[in-house]
Write a protein that holds these residues in place. Structure first.
Motif, PDB file in Angstrom:
ATOM      1  N   TYR A 177     -13.154  -6.876  -2.775  1.00 51.68           N
ATOM      2  CA  TYR A 177     -13.803  -5.685  -2.230  1.00 51.68           C
ATOM      3  C   TYR A 177     -15.078  -5.355  -3.008  1.00 51.68           C
ATOM      4  O   TYR A 177     -16.111  -5.022  -2.412  1.00 51.68           O
ATOM      5  CB  TYR A 177     -12.862  -4.471  -2.267  1.00 51.68           C
ATOM      6  CG  TYR A 177     -13.582  -3.219  -1.836  1.00 51.68           C
ATOM      7  CD1 TYR A 177     -13.929  -3.036  -0.501  1.00 51.68           C
ATOM      8  CD2 TYR A 177     -13.979  -2.263  -2.763  1.00 51.68           C
ATOM      9  CE1 TYR A 177     -14.646  -1.922  -0.103  1.00 51.68           C
ATOM     10  CE2 TYR A 177     -14.685  -1.153  -2.370  1.00 51.68           C
ATOM     11  CZ  TYR A 177     -15.013  -0.980  -1.036  1.00 51.68           C
ATOM     12  OH  TYR A 177     -15.731   0.112  -0.650  1.00 51.68           O
ATOM     13  N   SER A 231      -7.411   0.506   7.757  1.00 49.62           N
ATOM     14  CA  SER A 231      -6.643   0.081   6.592  1.00 49.62           C
ATOM     15  C   SER A 231      -5.343  -0.552   7.065  1.00 49.62           C
ATOM     16  O   SER A 231      -5.037  -0.557   8.258  1.00 49.62           O
ATOM     17  CB  SER A 231      -6.340   1.285   5.693  1.00 49.62           C
ATOM     18  OG  SER A 231      -5.389   2.143   6.316  1.00 49.62           O
ATOM     19  N   LYS A 232      -4.578  -1.059   6.129  1.00 51.58           N
ATOM     20  CA  LYS A 232      -3.284  -1.633   6.492  1.00 51.58           C
ATOM     21  C   LYS A 232      -2.325  -0.575   7.008  1.00 51.58           C
ATOM     22  O   LYS A 232      -1.331  -0.894   7.649  1.00 51.58           O
ATOM     23  CB  LYS A 232      -2.681  -2.358   5.296  1.00 51.58           C
ATOM     24  CG  LYS A 232      -3.399  -3.647   4.957  1.00 51.58           C
ATOM     25  CD  LYS A 232      -2.744  -4.359   3.789  1.00 51.58           C
ATOM     26  CE  LYS A 232      -3.483  -5.649   3.475  1.00 51.58           C
ATOM     27  NZ  LYS A 232      -2.909  -6.348   2.304  1.00 51.58           N
ATOM     28  N   GLY A 286       0.789  -1.223   0.000  1.00 55.75           N
ATOM     29  CA  GLY A 286       0.000   0.000   0.000  1.00 55.75           C
ATOM     30  C   GLY A 286       0.823   1.275   0.000  1.00 55.75           C
ATOM     31  O   GLY A 286       0.276   2.365   0.075  1.00 55.75           O
ATOM     32  N   ARG A 294      -8.174   4.786   2.998  1.00 60.33           N
ATOM     33  CA  ARG A 294      -6.914   4.526   3.688  1.00 60.33           C
ATOM     34  C   ARG A 294      -6.925   5.065   5.103  1.00 60.33           C
ATOM     35  O   ARG A 294      -6.036   4.752   5.890  1.00 60.33           O
ATOM     36  CB  ARG A 294      -5.762   5.189   2.915  1.00 60.33           C
ATOM     37  CG  ARG A 294      -5.372   4.446   1.662  1.00 60.33           C
ATOM     38  CD  ARG A 294      -4.598   5.329   0.696  1.00 60.33           C
ATOM     39  NE  ARG A 294      -3.382   5.902   1.262  1.00 60.33           N
ATOM     40  CZ  ARG A 294      -2.195   5.302   1.268  1.00 60.33           C
ATOM     41  NH1 ARG A 294      -2.073   4.092   0.760  1.00 60.33           N
ATOM     42  NH2 ARG A 294      -1.137   5.896   1.773  1.00 60.33           N
ATOM     43  N   GLU A 303      -9.614  -2.487   2.003  1.00 60.76           N
ATOM     44  CA  GLU A 303      -8.459  -3.324   1.688  1.00 60.76           C
ATOM     45  C   GLU A 303      -8.904  -4.601   0.979  1.00 60.76           C
ATOM     46  O   GLU A 303      -9.787  -5.310   1.447  1.00 60.76           O
ATOM     47  CB  GLU A 303      -7.700  -3.680   2.966  1.00 60.76           C
ATOM     48  CG  GLU A 303      -7.098  -2.495   3.691  1.00 60.76           C
ATOM     49  CD  GLU A 303      -5.880  -1.918   2.980  1.00 60.76           C
ATOM     50  OE1 GLU A 303      -5.484  -2.459   1.929  1.00 60.76           O
ATOM     51  OE2 GLU A 303      -5.339  -0.917   3.477  1.00 60.76           O
ATOM     52  N   SER A 363      -7.864  -7.606   0.687  1.00 58.91           N
ATOM     53  CA  SER A 363      -7.078  -8.758   1.144  1.00 58.91           C
ATOM     54  C   SER A 363      -7.967  -9.791   1.819  1.00 58.91           C
ATOM     55  O   SER A 363      -7.486 -10.664   2.523  1.00 58.91           O
ATOM     56  CB  SER A 363      -5.995  -8.292   2.120  1.00 58.91           C
ATOM     57  OG  SER A 363      -6.579  -7.634   3.229  1.00 58.91           O
TER      58      SER A 363
END
Length: 343
Positions: A193, A221-222, A59, A217, A186, A188
């Motif tokens: 998504y 988020s990550k 990211g 973000r 995200e 993942s």
């Protein structure tokens, strides 16, 4: 590998165990540890000894930045940040987050970074002064037409959307004048998504006082809450939770006039349960220059005494147990899962 002044600069890949071990030892001496979801490390060395290191995570997140005390003040931070930025751009990342220690704020500000939020141990910065403000302005434009005193919010991953998620949103909407729902962006999760968002959209289409948003973000988020995405982890990093919750209270909630945040009970997820506890403190108790947010915890919907969870739905889906699965999800989600049934 190339030379820059007296420094030897090297990109280190994760499969280079010997060099990763050297980086780990260097970070440990600087009160840091190897980061999660790192794509690549960058080291500056003098005569074979590491004197500075930085890393890039998924990211476009720059972290694990450490400099030997002997070399601080020699312009090495700017050189290191420039190299990391160029590497991020090569990897396709343009909008960058930077994690560093609070005492390094001025140094990274001189590198063109801007503070978003900080905890006692960590500061989160980004390489733009406009991205967050533009995002908040977009939210404010949406909220202009929304009336009411009690404005709620729900943030969910919905992997996939279950009857439990639907119950949480319906309950929250019934207790508010208006409800804002954010789907963690995200990509993942088990389901994409796009699929997750569409299932939420279909599953709440009958509610007329709800606005659905794509995540960002700046919301789980990550970058702001990586522990959420590390399912093997059992411990919540309080720095990440603090940053994520402060950002919501500082920026997101005021932009939408949010007064309440609704969450479900979390009997099976230690990380999310701890996050909800931290939420109570940072939203209701912590003294900040921003309005308090009331946290309401809604009891999880159950089936035959078992709390409905997305992990249980994924398990049933993987095993093609559709007779059981239909008890856990709305019809719209069930039809989607049936269409994507594994042979």
């Amino acid at each position: 590998m190339n030379k820059n002044g007296n420094f030897e600069i090297e990109e280190v890949y994760l499969n280079d165990n010997k060099k990763i071990n050297s980086i780990e030892k260097f970070l440990y001496k600087n009160d840091l540890k190897l980061g999660e979801e790192i794509i690549k490390y960058l080291t500056f060395s003098v005569e074979g000894e590491i004197v500075a290191t930085g890393a890039i995570a998924e990211g476009g997140i720059i972290k694990c930045v450490a400099i030997d005390p002997y070399y601080r003040g020699e312009g090495i931070v700017l050189k290191l940040f420039t190299e990391l930025t160029h590497l991020c751009f090569d990897l396709g990342f343009k909008d960058l987050f930077v994690y560093t220690k609070p005492e390094n704020e001025r140094i990274f500000k001189d590198c063109g970074c801007f503070k978003i939020e900080s905890s006692s141990d960590v500061i989160l910065m980004e390489n733009s002064k406009d991205l967050l403000s533009n995002y908040c302005n977009d939210l404010k434009d949406i909220s202009k037409e929304i009336k009411g005193k009690k404005i709620g919010s729900v943030v969910l991953n919905a992997d996939p959307f279950t009857l439990g998620h639907q119950f949480l949103i319906e309950s929250a909407a019934s207790l508010c004048d208006w409800l804002h729902v954010f789907v963690v962006k995200e990509d993942s999760a088990f389901f994409s998504y796009e699929d997750r968002f569409n299932l939420v959209k279909k599953g709440i289409s009958h509610l007329d006082n709800v606005t659905l948003y794509e995540g960002s973000r700046y919301i789980i988020s990550k970058a702001t809450f990586p522990s959420y995405f590390l399912k093997s982890e059992k411990i919540l990093d309080n720095n990440y939770a603090e940053l994520d919750l402060k950002i919501f209270r500082h920026y997101i909630a005021p932009s939408l006039n949010i007064t309440n945040r609704f969450v479900g009970t979390e009997p099976k997820s230690p990380i999310t349960n701890k996050y909800n506890q931290e939420m109570k403190y940072w939203f209701e108790e912590a003294k900040m220059d921003y309005p308090e947010i009331k946290v309401s915890i809604i009891e999880r919907k159950t089936i035959n005494g078992e709390p409905i969870s997305a992990s249980r739905v994924r398990e049933l889906f993987k095993n093609n147990e559709f007779d059981k699965l239909k008890l856990y999800v709305p019809k719209t989600t069930y039809n989607f899962l049936l269409e994507n049934k594994k042979n």
